[in-house]
Design a protein around this motif. Structure first.
Motif, PDB file in Angstrom:
ATOM      1  N   LEU A  96      41.413  32.709 -15.726  1.00  0.00           N
ATOM      2  CA  LEU A  96      42.747  32.274 -15.312  1.00  0.00           C
ATOM      3  C   LEU A  96      43.688  32.132 -16.501  1.00  0.00           C
ATOM      4  O   LEU A  96      44.868  32.488 -16.427  1.00  0.00           O
ATOM      5  CB  LEU A  96      42.652  30.941 -14.560  1.00  0.00           C
ATOM      6  N   GLN A  97      43.147  31.629 -17.620  1.00  0.00           N
ATOM      7  CA  GLN A  97      43.974  31.505 -18.821  1.00  0.00           C
ATOM      8  C   GLN A  97      44.414  32.876 -19.330  1.00  0.00           C
ATOM      9  O   GLN A  97      45.582  33.078 -19.683  1.00  0.00           O
ATOM     10  CB  GLN A  97      43.214  30.762 -19.921  1.00  0.00           C
ATOM     11  N   ASN A  98      43.460  33.829 -19.363  1.00  0.00           N
ATOM     12  CA  ASN A  98      43.803  35.179 -19.816  1.00  0.00           C
ATOM     13  C   ASN A  98      44.824  35.829 -18.882  1.00  0.00           C
ATOM     14  O   ASN A  98      45.773  36.492 -19.328  1.00  0.00           O
ATOM     15  CB  ASN A  98      42.541  36.043 -19.894  1.00  0.00           C
ATOM     16  N   GLU A  99      44.630  35.633 -17.578  1.00  0.00           N
ATOM     17  CA  GLU A  99      45.573  36.186 -16.615  1.00  0.00           C
ATOM     18  C   GLU A  99      46.954  35.555 -16.780  1.00  0.00           C
ATOM     19  O   GLU A  99      47.981  36.244 -16.689  1.00  0.00           O
ATOM     20  CB  GLU A  99      45.054  35.955 -15.199  1.00  0.00           C
ATOM     21  N   THR A 100      46.962  34.253 -17.040  1.00  0.00           N
ATOM     22  CA  THR A 100      48.237  33.568 -17.247  1.00  0.00           C
ATOM     23  C   THR A 100      48.946  34.094 -18.493  1.00  0.00           C
ATOM     24  O   THR A 100      50.158  34.329 -18.484  1.00  0.00           O
ATOM     25  CB  THR A 100      48.001  32.051 -17.386  1.00  0.00           C
ATOM     26  N   LYS A 101      48.177  34.303 -19.583  1.00  0.00           N
ATOM     27  CA  LYS A 101      48.785  34.844 -20.803  1.00  0.00           C
ATOM     28  C   LYS A 101      49.336  36.247 -20.553  1.00  0.00           C
ATOM     29  O   LYS A 101      50.424  36.596 -21.026  1.00  0.00           O
ATOM     30  CB  LYS A 101      47.746  34.871 -21.925  1.00  0.00           C
TER      31      LYS A 101
END
Length: 223
Positions: free
Chosen positions: A117-122
């Motif tokens: 989710l963090q990577n997708e958010t970035k």
């Protein structure tokens, strides 16, 4: 008192330790009041036997000793009762959840999902940033196009006015006039080039036909 029970506090709306403490104070107050009542009954009974030799101070001393004894036994028993209350009665089972915590069970996640989710958010943030820059560039280009369009409209307005003036004075169509001028200009350029070429050629011909002048010989005769 044990460690604060945060989840139970959220569930019940009060801390279990505070509840147990209030029960302890309530029992203490009730015990103290009960002994005062018993002491008052004993004193009334002694009033009927004035020659018994027991004073009021002895009765109060006996009451305090009995209170200390009862307190020791009560504290011992209350510790067991406290453990029972905190571990069984006021302990929220694991299968009981607060309404705001049910969402964590329905949508559980682990560290891998959190990293994804963090990577997708970035990635979405970078994409949004790129789209924002592209939008700003397009807006700037649009403003330039508007400025150019405004300039072209002024030129067209000027041409329309000039064409109107030409028509009012009996001249030919302005566009045809410009086209004729362009053609004439091209013909003049071609003519100038031909004249220049012929001029250069004439110069070369004159140079090649110029007679060679011989230098006179000196006479060796003596005068």
């Amino acid at each position: 008192m044990s460690v604060p029970m945060c989840y139970e506090t959220q569930f019940f709306g009060f801390t279990p330790q505070t509840c147990v403490l209030r029960l302890y104070i309530t029992f203490q107050d009730y015990l103290f009041d009960m002994l005062l009542v018993v002491e008052g009954v004993i004193l009334k009974k002694l009033e009927r036997f004035p020659v018994c030799g027991i004073s009021r101070f002895e009765i109060r001393d006996s009451t305090e000793k009995y209170l200390n004894f009862i307190n020791e036994r009560f504290n011992y028993l209350f510790q067991k009762m406290e453990n029972c209350l905190l571990k069984l009665v006021l302990k929220v089972p694991r299968n009981i959840l607060l309404p705001e915590d049910k969402v964590h069970v329905e949508y559980s996640y682990n560290k891998e999902k959190f990293d994804d989710l963090q990577n997708e958010t970035k990635g979405l943030q970078e994409q949004n940033k790129a789209e924002t820059l592209a939008t700003q560039s397009l807006l700037a280009e649009l403003e330039e196009q508007k400025a150019v369009q405004a300039g072209l409209e002024k030129i067209l307005t000027w041409f329309d006015g000039l064409d109107k003036i030409c028509r009012e004075h009996g001249n030919i169509d302005l566009l045809e006039s410009f086209a004729f001028m362009v053609q004439t200009s091209k013909k003049l350029q071609v003519t100038v080039k031909e004249i220049d070429t012929k001029h250069k050629k004439l110069k070369l011909d004159k140079t090649s036909k110029t007679p060679v002048q011989l230098r006179p010989r000196r006479s060796n005769r003596k005068k």
